[in-house]
Design a protein around this motif. Structure first.
Motif, PDB file in Angstrom:
ATOM      1  N   ASP A 122      22.874 -24.708  19.377  1.00  0.00           N
ATOM      2  CA  ASP A 122      22.880 -25.233  17.884  1.00  0.00           C
ATOM      3  C   ASP A 122      22.848 -24.049  16.845  1.00  0.00           C
ATOM      4  O   ASP A 122      22.753 -24.020  15.751  1.00  0.00           O
ATOM      5  CB  ASP A 122      21.821 -26.299  17.479  1.00  0.00           C
ATOM      6  CG  ASP A 122      21.807 -27.350  18.418  1.00  0.00           C
ATOM      7  OD1 ASP A 122      22.962 -27.939  18.513  1.00  0.00           O
ATOM      8  OD2 ASP A 122      20.914 -28.016  18.815  1.00  0.00           O
ATOM      9  N   ALA A 123      23.263 -22.744  17.485  1.00  0.00           N
ATOM     10  CA  ALA A 123      23.040 -21.602  16.833  1.00  0.00           C
ATOM     11  C   ALA A 123      24.388 -21.323  15.668  1.00  0.00           C
ATOM     12  O   ALA A 123      25.539 -21.682  16.092  1.00  0.00           O
ATOM     13  CB  ALA A 123      23.019 -20.290  17.596  1.00  0.00           C
ATOM     14  N   ASP A 124      24.004 -20.779  14.538  1.00  0.00           N
ATOM     15  CA  ASP A 124      24.949 -20.524  13.865  1.00  0.00           C
ATOM     16  C   ASP A 124      26.044 -19.315  14.218  1.00  0.00           C
ATOM     17  O   ASP A 124      27.303 -19.262  13.943  1.00  0.00           O
ATOM     18  CB  ASP A 124      24.513 -20.085  12.387  1.00  0.00           C
ATOM     19  CG  ASP A 124      23.877 -21.056  11.639  1.00  0.00           C
ATOM     20  OD1 ASP A 124      24.197 -22.344  11.736  1.00  0.00           O
ATOM     21  OD2 ASP A 124      22.967 -20.662  10.915  1.00  0.00           O
ATOM     22  N   HIS A 125      25.372 -18.430  14.947  1.00  0.00           N
ATOM     23  CA  HIS A 125      26.292 -17.401  15.737  1.00  0.00           C
ATOM     24  C   HIS A 125      25.849 -17.204  16.960  1.00  0.00           C
ATOM     25  O   HIS A 125      24.707 -17.145  17.391  1.00  0.00           O
ATOM     26  CB  HIS A 125      25.778 -16.089  14.809  1.00  0.00           C
ATOM     27  CG  HIS A 125      26.853 -14.929  15.292  1.00  0.00           C
ATOM     28  ND1 HIS A 125      26.244 -13.986  16.133  1.00  0.00           N
ATOM     29  CD2 HIS A 125      28.022 -14.716  15.143  1.00  0.00           C
ATOM     30  CE1 HIS A 125      27.108 -13.031  16.621  1.00  0.00           C
ATOM     31  NE2 HIS A 125      28.244 -13.241  16.039  1.00  0.00           N
ATOM     32  N   ARG A 126      26.717 -17.041  17.822  1.00  0.00           N
ATOM     33  CA  ARG A 126      26.317 -17.079  19.423  1.00  0.00           C
ATOM     34  C   ARG A 126      27.011 -15.851  20.063  1.00  0.00           C
ATOM     35  O   ARG A 126      28.215 -15.394  19.625  1.00  0.00           O
ATOM     36  CB  ARG A 126      26.862 -18.348  19.978  1.00  0.00           C
ATOM     37  CG  ARG A 126      26.293 -19.569  19.680  1.00  0.00           C
ATOM     38  CD  ARG A 126      26.452 -20.656  20.477  1.00  0.00           C
ATOM     39  NE  ARG A 126      27.921 -21.102  20.408  1.00  0.00           N
ATOM     40  CZ  ARG A 126      28.250 -21.795  19.561  1.00  0.00           C
ATOM     41  NH1 ARG A 126      27.587 -22.544  18.951  1.00  0.00           N
ATOM     42  NH2 ARG A 126      29.646 -22.303  19.352  1.00  0.00           N
ATOM     43  N   GLU A 127      26.446 -15.207  20.687  1.00  0.00           N
ATOM     44  CA  GLU A 127      26.876 -13.975  21.615  1.00  0.00           C
ATOM     45  C   GLU A 127      26.840 -14.156  23.118  1.00  0.00           C
ATOM     46  O   GLU A 127      25.918 -15.106  23.681  1.00  0.00           O
ATOM     47  CB  GLU A 127      26.079 -12.637  21.290  1.00  0.00           C
ATOM     48  CG  GLU A 127      26.317 -12.405  19.793  1.00  0.00           C
ATOM     49  CD  GLU A 127      25.505 -11.043  19.626  1.00  0.00           C
ATOM     50  OE1 GLU A 127      25.599 -10.044  20.418  1.00  0.00           O
ATOM     51  OE2 GLU A 127      24.816 -10.845  18.464  1.00  0.00           O
ATOM     52  N   SER A 128      28.001 -13.688  23.934  1.00  0.00           N
ATOM     53  CA  SER A 128      27.932 -13.968  25.279  1.00  0.00           C
ATOM     54  C   SER A 128      27.435 -12.542  25.842  1.00  0.00           C
ATOM     55  O   SER A 128      27.984 -11.437  25.620  1.00  0.00           O
ATOM     56  CB  SER A 128      29.138 -13.979  25.616  1.00  0.00           C
ATOM     57  OG  SER A 128      29.603 -14.134  26.891  1.00  0.00           O
ATOM     58  N   ILE A 129      26.311 -12.601  26.569  1.00  0.00           N
ATOM     59  CA  ILE A 129      25.940 -11.317  27.375  1.00  0.00           C
ATOM     60  C   ILE A 129      26.166 -11.415  28.749  1.00  0.00           C
ATOM     61  O   ILE A 129      25.565 -12.240  29.402  1.00  0.00           O
ATOM     62  CB  ILE A 129      24.538 -11.188  27.060  1.00  0.00           C
ATOM     63  CG1 ILE A 129      24.247 -11.142  25.462  1.00  0.00           C
ATOM     64  CG2 ILE A 129      23.904  -9.688  27.396  1.00  0.00           C
ATOM     65  CD1 ILE A 129      22.926 -11.265  24.784  1.00  0.00           C
ATOM     66  N   GLN A 130      26.843 -10.569  29.182  1.00  0.00           N
ATOM     67  CA  GLN A 130      27.443 -10.631  30.646  1.00  0.00           C
ATOM     68  C   GLN A 130      27.073  -9.563  31.543  1.00  0.00           C
ATOM     69  O   GLN A 130      27.006  -8.392  31.081  1.00  0.00           O
ATOM     70  CB  GLN A 130      28.881 -10.698  30.798  1.00  0.00           C
ATOM     71  CG  GLN A 130      29.450 -12.081  29.634  1.00  0.00           C
ATOM     72  CD  GLN A 130      31.075 -11.700  29.588  1.00  0.00           C
ATOM     73  OE1 GLN A 130      31.550 -11.557  30.268  1.00  0.00           O
ATOM     74  NE2 GLN A 130      31.467 -12.275  28.331  1.00  0.00           N
ATOM     75  N   HIS A 131      26.596  -9.926  32.658  1.00  0.00           N
ATOM     76  CA  HIS A 131      26.319  -8.850  33.738  1.00  0.00           C
ATOM     77  C   HIS A 131      26.905  -9.127  35.095  1.00  0.00           C
ATOM     78  O   HIS A 131      26.605 -10.545  35.749  1.00  0.00           O
ATOM     79  CB  HIS A 131      24.785  -8.752  33.916  1.00  0.00           C
ATOM     80  CG  HIS A 131      24.054  -8.102  34.863  1.00  0.00           C
ATOM     81  ND1 HIS A 131      23.355  -6.947  34.881  1.00  0.00           N
ATOM     82  CD2 HIS A 131      23.796  -8.446  36.171  1.00  0.00           C
ATOM     83  CE1 HIS A 131      23.133  -6.329  35.909  1.00  0.00           C
ATOM     84  NE2 HIS A 131      23.184  -7.060  36.885  1.00  0.00           N
ATOM     85  N   TYR A 132      27.610  -8.088  35.530  1.00  0.00           N
ATOM     86  CA  TYR A 132      28.549  -8.396  36.797  1.00  0.00           C
ATOM     87  C   TYR A 132      27.867  -7.354  37.603  1.00  0.00           C
ATOM     88  O   TYR A 132      28.099  -6.111  37.313  1.00  0.00           O
ATOM     89  CB  TYR A 132      29.974  -8.362  36.548  1.00  0.00           C
ATOM     90  CG  TYR A 132      30.469  -9.420  35.512  1.00  0.00           C
ATOM     91  CD1 TYR A 132      30.911 -10.588  36.042  1.00  0.00           C
ATOM     92  CD2 TYR A 132      30.618  -9.145  34.297  1.00  0.00           C
ATOM     93  CE1 TYR A 132      31.224 -11.600  35.246  1.00  0.00           C
ATOM     94  CE2 TYR A 132      31.021 -10.188  33.381  1.00  0.00           C
ATOM     95  CZ  TYR A 132      31.383 -11.359  33.778  1.00  0.00           C
ATOM     96  OH  TYR A 132      31.818 -12.192  32.779  1.00  0.00           O
TER      97      TYR A 132
END
Length: 369
Positions: A122-132
Motif C-alpha cells: 500500500d506504499a505511495d512509492h515502491r522500490e524493487s531491491i534485487q540480489h542474484y
C-alpha cells in the motif's frame, strides 16, 4: 523512522520467502552482513534512476561470501523487471543459483537518502531491491560488460513502462490511419486490420516500441524518414533509427522497398532484433502501410513488441487476420461447415504456429493445407 528500524523492515521483507532448504547456508552473521550490504547499497542509490553493481563478495570485503559473482539492482518497482533480468542473465550465459527481490515501500529525503521503509503493498512509492548470486565468478572486465548490458535492459524496460499509455493511444492512431487511407486498399482488409489492432489492446500484445515514418518526394525520388518525436518506448530515440536522415527508397533491399510501395495495408512479421524485455525472443512487428488514394506510399506506423501467452492460447480461427485467411480458404474450397474436409482443414490450420500464420502469405498457406 530510525535506520535500525528501516533495516529491520527490509530484513523481514528480504527473508520472507526464503526457502527453508537455503536458510542453513546463510544463517547467522553472514546472512546479516548480506542484508546490511544490500540495504546500504539501496540507501546509496539516492536519486539515480537505477543502482546496479556486479561484484564478488568475500568475508573480508563484505562480511559474507557467495559461490560466484553477485548482481544487485535497486530501481523503482515496475512490470517486467524480474523476468527481464533473469532472462537476460540466462541469455548471457549466467547461471542463477540463488536470488531474492523484495519490493518495499520507501521514503527518501531531498538528497535521496532513505528515511523510512515499509511494506510495499500500500506504499505511495515502491522500490524493487534485487540480489542474484551466480554460479560463475566473473573477471572485472566481464563484470563491467554485464553491468552495461543489464543497464541497457533496465533502461528499455523503464522506457516501455513509461510510455505504456502513449503506445496504447498510438495503436488507436494506427487504426485511424487504416480508415484514413482506406481508399487505397481492399475494404475487407481495412475492416480486419482495425479489428486486429483492437485485438492487440485486449492483453494480447506487450507494447515495447512505436515510431512513425514518412515517405516524400525529394525531387530525385521518394525518400523515407523517421518522423521526429513520434517514437515511444524502445523506439523513442529517433536519432538511433536508420532513417533518422532521409534514405532513398531506391537504396533499400528490394523486399523492403516492395513492402513500402506495394505491400498490404497491415504487415505482421518478426524483427531481426531480440527483445530484452520480459523474454529473450525476436520481437513481433506490426506495421500499418500508409498510402495516398492513388496507391503511392506516404509512410508507415510501426509497432514492435511481443505477443502474450493469452494470444498464443487463443484459437487462431478467432483472431482477426488469421480468421479471414481460414474463412477465405474454406470458401474457395467450397467446404461446408461441419463436413469432414472442413474439420480437417480447420484442424490443420490450428496446428500451425501463430507466428507462421501471421507472416505466411495467403497463397503459401493455401498450398500447405
Amino acid at each position: 523512522m530510525s535506520r535500525s528500524d528501516a533495516l529491520e523492515v527490509f530484513a523481514a521483507a528480504y527473508t520472507r520467502r526464503m526457502p527453508e532448504d537455503e536458510a542453513p547456508t546463510i544463517e547467522g552473521e553472514q546472512r546479516d552482513a548480506e542484508i546490511r550490504q544490500l540495504f546500504d547499497f539501496a540507501d546509496r542509490r539516492g536519486r539515480s534512476p537505477v543502482a546496479l553493481r556486479v561484484f564478488h563478495p568475500t568475508v573480508e570485503s563484505c562480511g559474507y561470501e557467495a559461490p560466484g559473482s553477485v548482481v544487485e539492482i535497486v530501481i523503482d518497482d515496475m512490470p517486467f523487471l524480474i523476468d527481464s533480468v533473469t532472462s537476460r542473465l540466462g541469455a548471457l550465459g549466467c547461471t542463477i543459483v540463488r536470488h531474492y527481490h523484495p519490493v518495499v515501500g520507501t521514503t527518501r529525503d531531498a538528497s535521496g537518502a532513505l528515511v523510512a521503509m515499509g511494506p510495499g503493498r500500500d506504499a505511495d512509492h515502491r522500490e524493487s531491491i534485487q540480489h542474484y548470486e551466480l554460479a560463475e565468478t566473473l573477471t572485472p572486465e566481464e563484470s563491467s560488460d554485464l553491468e552495461a548490458k543489464l543497464l541497457t535492459t533496465l533502461n528499455e524496460v523503464s522506457s516501455a513502462v513509461r510510455d505504456f499509455e502513449p503506445m496504447r493511444f498510438a495503436v488507436r492512431r494506427m487504426a485511424h490511419y487504416v480508415f484514413e487511407d482506406a481508399a487505397a486498399f481492399d475494404k475487407a482488409d481495412v475492416e480486419e486490420a482495425v479489428a486486429f489492432l483492437e485485438w492487440l489492446l485486449d492483453d494480447n500484445f506487450i507494447l515495447l516500441g512505436y515510431r512513425e515514418y514518412e515517405i516524400a518526394d525529394s525531387g530525385s525520388g521518394p525518400v523515407i524518414t523517421a518522423v521526429p518525436d513520434s517514437g515511444y518506448g524502445i523506439l523513442s530515440d529517433g536519432s538511433r533509427s536508420r532513417f533518422a536522415e532521409p534514405v532513398p527508397l531506391a537504396s533499400l533491399p528490394s523486399g523492403l522497398r516492395d513492402r513500402y510501395e506495394h505491400g498490404r495495408q497491415l504487415v505482421i512479421s518478426k524483427t531481426n532484433s531480440q527483445s530484452t524485455i520480459h523474454r529473450e525472443a525476436r520481437m513481433d512487428y506490426v506495421g500499418v502501410r500508409r498510402a495516398n488514394a492513388d496507391g503511392t506510399p506516404k509512410g508507415e506506423a510501426r509497432l514492435v513488441g511481443l505477443f502474450t501467452s493469452k494470444a498464443y492460447m487463443e484459437a487462431s480461427s478467432t483472431i482477426p487476420i488469421l480468421r479471414r485467411k481460414l474463412s477465405t480458404i474454406l470458401a474457395e474450397e467450397d467446404l461446408l461447415p461441419g463436413s469432414h474436409d472442413y474439420k480437417v482443414i480447420s484442424q490443420i490450420f490450428e496446428s500451425f504456429p501463430k507466428d507462421e500464420l501471421f507472416s505466411i502469405s495467403y497463397e503459401d498457406l493455401k498450398k500447405s493445407l
